[in-house]
Design an enzyme around this catalytic site. Structure first.
Site, PDB file in Angstrom:
ATOM      1  CG  ASP A 173      -5.879  -3.075   2.556  1.00  0.00           C
ATOM      2  OD1 ASP A 173      -6.749  -3.392   1.723  1.00  0.00           O
ATOM      3  OD2 ASP A 173      -4.884  -2.882   2.387  1.00  0.00           O
ATOM      4  CB  CYS A 195       4.133  -1.916  -0.371  1.00  0.00           C
ATOM      5  SG  CYS A 195       4.301  -1.450  -1.829  1.00  0.00           S
ATOM      6  CD  GLN A 217      -3.875  -8.822  -2.567  1.00  0.00           C
ATOM      7  OE1 GLN A 217      -3.770  -9.863  -3.567  1.00  0.00           O
ATOM      8  NE2 GLN A 217      -2.205  -8.196  -3.357  1.00  0.00           N
TER       9      GLN A 217
END
Ligand code: PLP
Length: 409
Positions: free
Chosen positions: A194, A367, A197
């Protein structure tokens, strides 16, 4: 770095100049990206692929040129490995459906980590529920880094995929994804990173990292909302079934049978965000024109200097706790404050008082509720940077925080 490239940064908030420190949620857009959106809709807005007319052909060329730019930005072998999606969440959901269909059965397991964003938890939870598989979670050590020994123990013959955040959206800490990938591969297990960021903040080369999949969003890297990427190694994408059906992803359709398009279109059902991709391409040009080295160094310094400035403010009897303070971070960090009685000052109260002074930070669980629960707090105050932030922003933030603590302490 030129703040003037970003018109919104000239806005005033409650009569104060805007200091925007909520970049992990979304970044602001430079004029070149704003112009690109207007240009596309003004001059060559037409649905792409298969159009014989000039506008459609121009839009198609621009869409595919943007794909090639994104491929080059992340070091993909070919633009065919770049699937346009709606964003990181959409990319991970598509992978969970497609990979889940292809490879996951009852009794198998998927591994994620304790610092994941909900977008890298819930799609896998849903898959595990559907398939009666197990979701395993890499725990944290006391210093809030991933416990790699525990990770090595949890990989087994039934592990089908590891999916981990490269950079925590709460802590800003950089996970050892290279080691995680090497370990997974030694067990024959593919890895999804992921990159929501990390891709906006550092040079990332998918071939060098050797990840099998990578998900990220354009809006977190100066591009428009509504578009993102699922990168996948070509041999994986060839094998995996499409997650969605409809136009664009087909080769031929009959009542008896549908055959699928070539890569990457097999994974792009429906009309793609072709004007968004054009603007995203311009955002990648903007990043490239500044250069990763400059961006990375600048943003690492901003985190270090802000943490340093926080050590020097007048605390008025309060205490500040910066999470994972000693660890290298990129782009983001989180903190909480405690009053003179040692009670937590609610992050919302700090966020609200900072906002009144023109400083935009994010407060809450970001989140990442499982991580926030682990930290044992209702939320944190998160400060996150982009290439346009500067020392003046840090100074204003530190003064605003000092004032907030004086009022709340
Ligand atoms: N993953 C991480 C680490 C994030 O920080 C975010 C957004 O903050 C996401 C996934 C979801 O991104 P998007 O909302 O653009 O799909």
């Amino acid at each position: 770095m030129n703040k003037n490239d970003f018109p919104i940064l000239r806005e005033m908030v409650y009569g104060k100049p805007l200091v925007y420190l909520d970049n992990a949620a979304t970044t602001q857009k430079p004029q070149v990206v704003l112009d690109a959106i207007t240009n596309a809709y003004t001059h060559f807005n037409a649905n792409i692929h298969r159009g014989v007319h000039k506008l459609s052909q121009t839009a198609t060329v621009e869409h595919e040129a943007a794909r090639a730019k994104v491929a080059s930005l992340i070091g993909a072998k070919s633009p065919n490995e770049v699937v346009f999606t709606k964003g990181t969440t959409d990319s991970i959901n598509a992978l969970a459906i497609s990979f889940g269909e292809y490879a996951v059965n009852e009794g198998d397991n998927i591994i994620v980590s304790a610092v994941e964003h909900h977008s890298n938890i819930v799609p896998w939870q849903m898959l595990c529920q559907r398939k009666k598989a197990q979701l395993r979670v890499i725990p944290l050590t006391n210093d809030l880094s991933l416990d790699l020994d525990a990770y090595k123990q949890m990989l087994d013959q039934r592990t089908k995929l590891v999916s981990v955040a490269h950079v925590s959206n709460v802590l800003g800490t950089i996970n050892p994804v290279r080691e995680i990938i090497e370990t997974a591969h030694s067990h024959g297990v593919p890895v999804c990173v992921d990159g929501a960021q990390s891709v906006p903040h550092m040079r990332l080369n998918v071939q060098d990292l050797n990840c099998d999949f990578l998900a990220f969003s354009a809006h977190k890297m100066y591009g428009p909302t509504g578009i993102g990427v699922l990168y996948g190694k070509e041999d994986w994408l060839v094998k995996l079934p499409p997650a969605e059906g409809g136009g664009e992803m087909i080769e031929h359709v009959s009542w008896e049978k549908t055959t699928y398009n070539t890569l990457p279109y097999k994974f792009e059902a429906g009309t793609p965000d072709f004007n968004g991709s054009y603007a995203f391409g311009k955002a990648t040009d903007y990043i490239t024109s500044i250069g990763w080295e400059t961006i990375e160094t600048h943003e690492r310094n901003l985190v270090a200097e802000t943490q340093q400035a926080m050590r020097h403010i007048h605390l008025n009897g309060c205490r500040l706790h910066i999470y994972a303070e000693q660890q290298p971070k990129i782009g983001t960090f989180s903190f909480n404050a405690y009053n003179h009685n040692g009670a937590l000052i609610h992050p919302f109260d700090i966020g609200t008082l900072l906002d009144r002074q023109g400083v935009a930070v994010r407060t809450g669980h970001h989140c990442a509720e499982p991580l926030i629960n682990l930290l044992g707090v209702p939320g944190t105050v998160r400060v996150s940077f982009a290439l346009y932030n500067d020392e003046n922003d840090i100074r204003i933030f530190a003064n605003a925080l000092e004032k907030a603590l004086t009022m709340l302490g």
